[in-house]
Write an enzyme that holds these catalytic residues in place. Structure first.
Site: not given
Ligand code: ADP
Ligand code: MG
Length: 329
Positions: A43-46, A48, A50, A64, A180
């Site tokens: 769905l996405g990654s940040g 820290f 995926t 996560k 954050d």
């Molecule tokens: P990190 O701590 O690595 O930044 P995040 O919790 O921000 O991780 O998640 C990274 C990305 O994953 C988000 O920017 C979003 O695009 C996607 N994402 C996170 N949680 C969800 C969720 N519950 N439903 C859909 N997409 C999500």
């Molecule tokens: Mg994030």
């Protein structure tokens, strides 16, 4: 190891759960068997982790998975993730993403380590930052001016801003700082509903004090950070979250302008004390120079400048912000 279906030998007992996982279960966090989850797509990654989308008993979930496990810092990663889960487990708010539980597997990333994962509510619309990108793309294919997009979305953005402020007010009432807050960490449930997520940097502060005493183990989002936190990371308060809230509103009302994009080249190679000055000056930008796809409405600009007051005490509280943002209608 799990035995295969064709194996005649009985299934060996599962290995005992690692201590950090049994501790979380003891604290009331739901443990979900990894084999009950079906991961389908990223769905996405940040910075820290995926996040994967999938199903758990016919329910859509987001899972996560922390990164950084192959490096020597695996124990630290697990410690941080444990804290993130404890924070999420304590929260229950309509504008905060819900934790379902935790799971873990021995062989997700590589065979040597167990990997704990966060199982949470799946949010269809993804991050607010990607939602803004979509709006911008659609607008350009339909040859709309950014000004007209902004006019048509203004009510909607104010609603988002209000909901984020409500979630942040609730965090403060629970003695938590998020640290954050940014559009990448806000999820879009529907065109009228957002939820704050990503509690990876969140910290509890002491009952009688307004700061938390933690050391700095992770990278921090400096372009969203208030000046006092750039100088003294342990001075993070709800008013520092208010600064980040201002940056988040700016991202929103400028359809995804990213402070990193403007500030990155300016601070590259500069010593720490100069970086601090550059960041502080940047947020004092006059209205017509603050980078935005179209001029920011005057009342939005004034609200942002209030959130970016140098002294934390001069910034509005999230309770004030809930009121102030509704006057932008
Ligand atoms: P990190 O701590 O690595 O930044 P995040 O919790 O921000 O991780 O998640 C990274 C990305 O994953 C988000 O920017 C979003 O695009 C996607 N994402 C996170 N949680 C969800 C969720 N519950 N439903 C859909 N997409 C999500
Ligand atoms: Mg994030």
């Amino acid at each position: 190891r799990e035995s295969t279906a064709s194996s005649p030998s009985p299934t060996p007992p599962p290995p005992p759960l690692p201590e950090h996982i049994s501790d979380l279960i003891q604290k009331g966090v739901c443990y979900i068997e990894y084999k009950e989850i079906n991961l389908e797509r990223e769905l996405g990654s940040g910075h820290f982790s995926t996040v994967w989308g999938g199903t758990w008993n016919d329910k859509q979930v987001a899972v996560k998975v922390p990164s950084g496990l192959t490096t020597g810092s695996a124990d630290l990663v697990m410690k941080d993730l444990t804290r993130e889960i404890e924070v999420m487990a304590a929260l229950d708010h309509p504008h905060i993403v819900k934790l379902y539980g935790i799971t873990h597997t021995h062989h997700f990333v590589h065979s040597l380590k167990t990997v704990m994962m966060v199982v949470m509510e799946f949010v269809e619309g993804g991050s607010l930052s990607s939602h803004l990108e979509k709006i911008k793309r659609t607008a350009s294919t339909q040859r709309e001016t950014t000004q007209s997009v902004l006019t048509s979305k203004k009510l909607n953005f104010i609603q988002f801003g209000f909901q984020i402020a409500e979630a942040m007010e609730y965090l403060g009432q629970n003695k938590l700082v998020h640290r954050d807050l940014a559009t990448r960490n806000v999820l879009v449930v529907s065109p009228t509903l957002v939820k704050v997520s990503d509690f990876g940097l969140a910290r509890q502060f002491k009952e009688d004090k307004n700061y938390y005493p933690a050391s700095q183990s992770k990278d921090v989002p400096i372009y969203w950070f208030a000046p006092e936190c750039l100088q003294f990371p342990q001075r993070f308060t709800n008013k520092s979250d208010v600064w980040s809230y201002g940056v988040t509103l700016w991202e929103l009302f400028s359809l995804g302008s990213n402070p990193r994009g403007y500030l990155g080249p300016l601070i590259q190679g500069k010593p720490a004390n100069e970086i601090f000055k550059i960041l502080v000056e940047f947020y004092k930008m006059p209205k017509n120079r603050l980078p935005a796809v179209s001029p920011l409405p005057q009342n939005v600009y004034e609200l942002l400048q209030h959130c970016w007051a140098f002294h934390p005490a001069d910034r509005p509280s999230f309770t004030d912000l809930k009121d102030k943002i509704t006057t932008l209608y």
